[in-house]
Design a protein around this motif. Structure first.
Motif, PDB file in Angstrom:
ATOM      1  N   GLY A 150     -30.666 -25.566 -18.601  1.00 25.73           N
ATOM      2  CA  GLY A 150     -30.733 -24.742 -19.785  1.00 25.73           C
ATOM      3  C   GLY A 150     -31.334 -25.539 -20.930  1.00 25.73           C
ATOM      4  N   ALA A 151     -30.986 -25.158 -22.134  1.00 24.73           N
ATOM      5  CA  ALA A 151     -31.501 -25.824 -23.325  1.00 24.73           C
ATOM      6  C   ALA A 151     -31.123 -27.301 -23.321  1.00 24.73           C
ATOM      7  N   ALA A 152     -32.036 -28.121 -23.725  1.00 22.32           N
ATOM      8  CA  ALA A 152     -31.838 -29.572 -23.833  1.00 22.32           C
ATOM      9  C   ALA A 152     -31.415 -30.197 -22.511  1.00 22.32           C
ATOM     10  N   GLY A 153     -31.811 -29.569 -21.389  1.00 16.95           N
ATOM     11  CA  GLY A 153     -31.529 -30.130 -20.079  1.00 16.95           C
ATOM     12  C   GLY A 153     -30.109 -29.949 -19.589  1.00 16.95           C
ATOM     13  N   LYS A 154     -29.239 -29.274 -20.341  1.00 14.58           N
ATOM     14  CA  LYS A 154     -27.860 -29.059 -19.913  1.00 14.58           C
ATOM     15  C   LYS A 154     -27.777 -27.742 -19.164  1.00 14.58           C
ATOM     16  N   SER A 155     -27.381 -27.805 -17.903  1.00 17.90           N
ATOM     17  CA  SER A 155     -27.275 -26.609 -17.090  1.00 17.90           C
ATOM     18  C   SER A 155     -25.994 -25.851 -17.416  1.00 17.90           C
ATOM     19  N   PRO A 156     -26.062 -24.528 -17.501  1.00 19.80           N
ATOM     20  CA  PRO A 156     -24.851 -23.735 -17.716  1.00 19.80           C
ATOM     21  C   PRO A 156     -24.058 -23.530 -16.421  1.00 19.80           C
ATOM     22  N   PHE A 157     -24.573 -24.054 -15.311  1.00 18.05           N
ATOM     23  CA  PHE A 157     -23.980 -23.781 -14.011  1.00 18.05           C
ATOM     24  C   PHE A 157     -23.135 -24.943 -13.507  1.00 18.05           C
ATOM     25  N   ALA A 158     -21.962 -24.612 -12.997  1.00 21.98           N
ATOM     26  CA  ALA A 158     -21.077 -25.614 -12.396  1.00 21.98           C
ATOM     27  C   ALA A 158     -21.639 -26.092 -11.068  1.00 21.98           C
ATOM     28  N   SER A 159     -22.282 -25.181 -10.347  1.00 23.61           N
ATOM     29  CA  SER A 159     -22.865 -25.480  -9.038  1.00 23.61           C
ATOM     30  C   SER A 159     -24.074 -24.586  -8.822  1.00 23.61           C
ATOM     31  N   VAL A 160     -24.949 -25.046  -7.959  1.00 25.28           N
ATOM     32  CA  VAL A 160     -26.091 -24.244  -7.526  1.00 25.28           C
ATOM     33  C   VAL A 160     -26.039 -24.174  -6.007  1.00 25.28           C
ATOM     34  N   VAL A 161     -26.079 -22.959  -5.482  1.00 28.24           N
ATOM     35  CA  VAL A 161     -26.090 -22.742  -4.040  1.00 28.24           C
ATOM     36  C   VAL A 161     -27.467 -22.206  -3.687  1.00 28.24           C
ATOM     37  N   ARG A 162     -28.139 -22.949  -2.851  1.00 29.50           N
ATOM     38  CA  ARG A 162     -29.514 -22.570  -2.489  1.00 29.50           C
ATOM     39  C   ARG A 162     -29.529 -21.520  -1.378  1.00 29.50           C
ATOM     40  N   LYS A 163     -30.453 -20.577  -1.513  1.00 29.46           N
ATOM     41  CA  LYS A 163     -30.696 -19.594  -0.454  1.00 29.46           C
ATOM     42  C   LYS A 163     -31.669 -20.196   0.541  1.00 29.46           C
ATOM     43  N   PRO A 164     -31.533 -19.909   1.799  1.00 26.76           N
ATOM     44  CA  PRO A 164     -30.415 -19.171   2.391  1.00 26.76           C
ATOM     45  C   PRO A 164     -29.171 -20.036   2.398  1.00 26.76           C
ATOM     46  N   PHE A 165     -28.037 -19.434   2.073  1.00 27.52           N
ATOM     47  CA  PHE A 165     -26.799 -20.201   1.981  1.00 27.52           C
ATOM     48  C   PHE A 165     -25.948 -19.996   3.229  1.00 27.52           C
ATOM     49  N   THR A 166     -24.964 -20.850   3.349  1.00 25.66           N
ATOM     50  CA  THR A 166     -24.010 -20.766   4.451  1.00 25.66           C
ATOM     51  C   THR A 166     -22.618 -20.526   3.883  1.00 25.66           C
ATOM     52  N   ARG A 167     -21.728 -20.140   4.722  1.00 25.12           N
ATOM     53  CA  ARG A 167     -20.332 -19.977   4.312  1.00 25.12           C
ATOM     54  C   ARG A 167     -19.797 -21.296   3.761  1.00 25.12           C
ATOM     55  N   GLU A 168     -20.160 -22.394   4.404  1.00 28.52           N
ATOM     56  CA  GLU A 168     -19.688 -23.703   3.967  1.00 28.52           C
ATOM     57  C   GLU A 168     -20.207 -24.067   2.582  1.00 28.52           C
ATOM     58  N   SER A 169     -21.466 -23.740   2.294  1.00 29.81           N
ATOM     59  CA  SER A 169     -22.004 -24.072   0.971  1.00 29.81           C
ATOM     60  C   SER A 169     -21.320 -23.239  -0.119  1.00 29.81           C
ATOM     61  N   LEU A 170     -20.993 -21.990   0.175  1.00 29.05           N
ATOM     62  CA  LEU A 170     -20.260 -21.174  -0.791  1.00 29.05           C
ATOM     63  C   LEU A 170     -18.845 -21.698  -0.989  1.00 29.05           C
ATOM     64  N   ARG A 171     -18.198 -22.067   0.099  1.00 31.69           N
ATOM     65  CA  ARG A 171     -16.847 -22.632   0.002  1.00 31.69           C
ATOM     66  C   ARG A 171     -16.852 -23.916  -0.833  1.00 31.69           C
ATOM     67  N   ALA A 172     -17.842 -24.760  -0.621  1.00 39.33           N
ATOM     68  CA  ALA A 172     -17.929 -26.008  -1.378  1.00 39.33           C
ATOM     69  C   ALA A 172     -18.119 -25.725  -2.865  1.00 39.33           C
ATOM     70  N   ALA A 173     -18.939 -24.749  -3.205  1.00 35.14           N
ATOM     71  CA  ALA A 173     -19.166 -24.398  -4.615  1.00 35.14           C
ATOM     72  C   ALA A 173     -17.898 -23.847  -5.245  1.00 35.14           C
ATOM     73  N   ILE A 174     -17.168 -23.024  -4.524  1.00 32.09           N
ATOM     74  CA  ILE A 174     -15.921 -22.467  -5.050  1.00 32.09           C
ATOM     75  C   ILE A 174     -14.869 -23.561  -5.190  1.00 32.09           C
ATOM     76  N   ALA A 175     -14.805 -24.478  -4.223  1.00 29.18           N
ATOM     77  CA  ALA A 175     -13.861 -25.606  -4.321  1.00 29.18           C
ATOM     78  C   ALA A 175     -14.188 -26.464  -5.552  1.00 29.18           C
ATOM     79  N   HIS A 176     -15.458 -26.672  -5.809  1.00 28.66           N
ATOM     80  CA  HIS A 176     -15.872 -27.438  -7.002  1.00 28.66           C
ATOM     81  C   HIS A 176     -15.445 -26.687  -8.264  1.00 28.66           C
ATOM     82  N   ALA A 177     -15.629 -25.371  -8.282  1.00 27.99           N
ATOM     83  CA  ALA A 177     -15.216 -24.555  -9.430  1.00 27.99           C
ATOM     84  C   ALA A 177     -13.706 -24.653  -9.628  1.00 27.99           C
ATOM     85  N   ALA A 178     -12.937 -24.620  -8.545  1.00 30.66           N
ATOM     86  CA  ALA A 178     -11.473 -24.735  -8.642  1.00 30.66           C
ATOM     87  C   ALA A 178     -11.085 -26.097  -9.221  1.00 30.66           C
TER      88      ALA A 178
END
Length: 104
Positions: free
Chosen positions: A70-98
């Motif tokens: 985002g602005a000034a290089g600071k991303s508003p996102f806690a995680s980025v999951v690339r497409k095509p994604f897997t169940r494991e990549s989504l789980r890892a992103a949610i675990a990071h969010a938790a």
């Protein structure tokens, strides 16, 4: 289906504007958004959500993961999951969010 199978309660939105309204009128622990959506992009949605709740983890799901700052290089996102994604990549992103929520 990935989320409900793991015991999460899920809300959906048909586009970025609907997603913003759902966020405003609901209670959420984490937000997942696509980058490319009608009426409001994932980046625009994240910026609006940050104004309302700067601490909520937002996960970006995208095929354009190289464009995540985002602005000034600071991303508003806690995680980025690339497409095509897997169940494991989504789980890892949610675990990071938790983990981020627990740290607050």
């Amino acid at each position: 289906m990935y989320f409900t199978d793991d015991g999460h309660t899920v809300g959906t939105a048909r586009d970025g504007e609907d997603g913003l309204q759902a966020f405003i009128h609901g209670e959420w622990d984490v937000v997942l958004t696509d980058r490319v959506m009608p009426h409001r992009s994932g980046d625009q949605l994240a910026a609006e959500i940050r104004k309302i709740d700067p601490s909520i983890p937002i996960i970006l799901v995208t095929g354009f993961a190289d464009l995540t700052s985002g602005a000034a290089g600071k991303s508003p996102f806690a995680s980025v999951v690339r497409k095509p994604f897997t169940r494991e990549s989504l789980r890892a992103a949610i675990a990071h969010a938790a983990h981020l929520l627990a740290a607050c």
